[in-house]
Design a protein around this motif. Structure first.
Motif, short mmCIF file in Angstrom:
data_model
loop_
_atom_site.label_atom_id
_atom_site.label_comp_id
_atom_site.label_asym_id
_atom_site.label_seq_id
_atom_site.Cartn_x
_atom_site.Cartn_y
_atom_site.Cartn_z
N ILE A 1 0.76 -1.23 -0.01
CA ILE A 1 0.02 0.07 -0.08
C ILE A 1 0.98 1.34 0.03
O ILE A 1 1.82 1.35 0.70
CB ILE A 1 -0.91 -0.11 1.24
N ARG A 2 0.61 2.19 -0.84
CA ARG A 2 1.15 3.49 -1.24
C ARG A 2 0.33 4.70 -0.61
O ARG A 2 -1.03 4.57 -0.53
CB ARG A 2 1.97 3.46 -2.57
N TYR A 3 0.88 5.72 -0.62
CA TYR A 3 0.11 7.13 -0.27
C TYR A 3 0.38 8.03 -1.53
O TYR A 3 1.52 8.18 -2.20
CB TYR A 3 0.54 7.70 0.99
N LYS A 4 -0.50 8.93 -1.76
CA LYS A 4 -0.47 9.97 -2.96
C LYS A 4 -1.21 11.05 -2.56
O LYS A 4 -2.41 11.02 -2.06
CB LYS A 4 -0.42 9.32 -4.12
N ASP A 5 -0.92 12.20 -3.20
CA ASP A 5 -1.86 13.62 -3.24
C ASP A 5 -2.33 13.17 -4.54
O ASP A 5 -1.84 13.04 -5.91
CB ASP A 5 -1.09 14.67 -3.18
N PHE A 6 -3.77 12.94 -4.63
CA PHE A 6 -4.48 13.01 -5.90
C PHE A 6 -4.86 14.61 -6.29
O PHE A 6 -5.54 15.15 -5.41
CB PHE A 6 -5.81 11.97 -5.89
N LYS A 7 -4.28 14.89 -7.59
CA LYS A 7 -4.60 16.18 -7.65
C LYS A 7 -5.89 16.84 -8.28
O LYS A 7 -6.11 18.18 -8.50
CB LYS A 7 -3.49 16.70 -8.71
#
Length: 299
Positions: free
Chosen positions: A226-232
């Motif tokens: 599992i990863r994390y990200k900023d969805f723009k």
């Protein structure tokens, strides 16, 4: 003069017979109208082909042309499908039928008698039309127009596979992803969504991120998958899909049709926001997803 006319007539007849027996690409043509758009018909042909247990892979030339081979006894019959859009919700379907082993004899007999290939093809395509109509009744797509998804932060899994398997893969991964969020006391911040990153229309394959929106914090638990990200966020054309999420991609094709007819340049990386949990069951036509096709930004 009569002799000259007879000679011309004979020449035309010989030319026609030569074309009919040796050049004409099909033995038989069936045409009918379907109350749906090309993308749904394309995918239904592929689904129907699996039911017919075809041993030869389909050949696709764009979205509107498919070549299919079916085996019946000692005959290999080729169906050349052509999908012709008429309106937003209707299409004409032409199926050119050819028996690859007995084409000459079929062409000889068809004008004078009902043949096996003719009767079988009628029966098969009536069966397909019923299969298509049942499928059309199982979902609904409503185009809303231009809208946007707001930016968010999310935990996500990256998945690759066939678009027809997307819903099964989501059901497989949902307990793992939701369990991770719950066990680590991460605060949900919206409905789960799928962000398609690659879509190959020719092979029906996709790569996507299965995302759970969460509140961003300074300390986030680590996981190998599992990863994390900023969805723009995305500005796009929006549709509402109601039905089983297995066929939510029908909305993708509807959005592409809408974009083409309205001269809107889009990117073929749809985003799906889901509002129901399929494992809870219920009336599938009440399941809801918002589908966005991103609009290409002007330079």
């Amino acid at each position: 003069m009569k002799r000259k006319i007879s000679l011309v007539t004979a020449t035309i007849l010989i030319a026609f017979l030569g074309w009919y027996f040796f050049v004409k690409p099909n033995d038989y043509l069936i045409t009918f109208t379907a109350n749906s758009f090309p993308g749904t018909i394309n995918q239904t042909i592929k689904s129907w082909d699996k039911r017919m247990q075809s041993s030869v892979p389909l050949e696709q030339d764009g979205l509107l042309n498919i070549k299919q081979q079916l085996k019946f006894g000692d005959s290999i019959v080729q169906y050349d499908w052509e999908i012709i859009p008429i309106t937003d919700s209707t299409s004409k379907i032409k199926v050119r039928v050819k028996d690859l082993n007995n084409s000459f004899m079929n062409k000889l007999m068809i004008p004078f008698a009902s043949t096996v290939i003719e009767e079988r093809s009628k029966k098969n395509l009536v069966n397909f039309n019923q299969y298509l109509n049942n499928h059309i009744k199982s979902f609904k797509v409503s185009i809303i127009g231009e809208d946007e998804i707001k930016p968010t932060f999310c935990a996500y899994l990256t998945v690759r596979g066939l678009q027809a398997q997307k819903a099964f893969e989501m059901m497989r991964d949902h307990p793992f992803l939701s369990g991770f969020v719950k066990q680590n006391n991460l605060e949900l911040n919206g409905s789960p969504f799928v962000e398609i990153t690659k879509w190959n229309i020719e092979t029906d394959s996709v790569e996507y991120n299965f995302c759970y929106p969460i509140r961003k914090s300074d300390s986030l638990p680590k996981n190998d998958e599992i990863r994390y990200k900023d969805f723009k966020g995305v500005k796009g054309i929006k549709a509402i899909y109601n039905g089983n999420y297995i066929t939510s991609d029908r909305a993708w094709y509807k959005l592409l049709d809408y974009a083409q007819k309205n001269d809107i340049e889009v990117i073929n990386t749809p985003i799906e926001v889901f509002y129901n949990n399929p494992s809870l069951g219920g009336n599938e036509l009440e399941w809801k997803a918002e589908i966005f096709m991103p609009i290409k930004e002007s330079q």
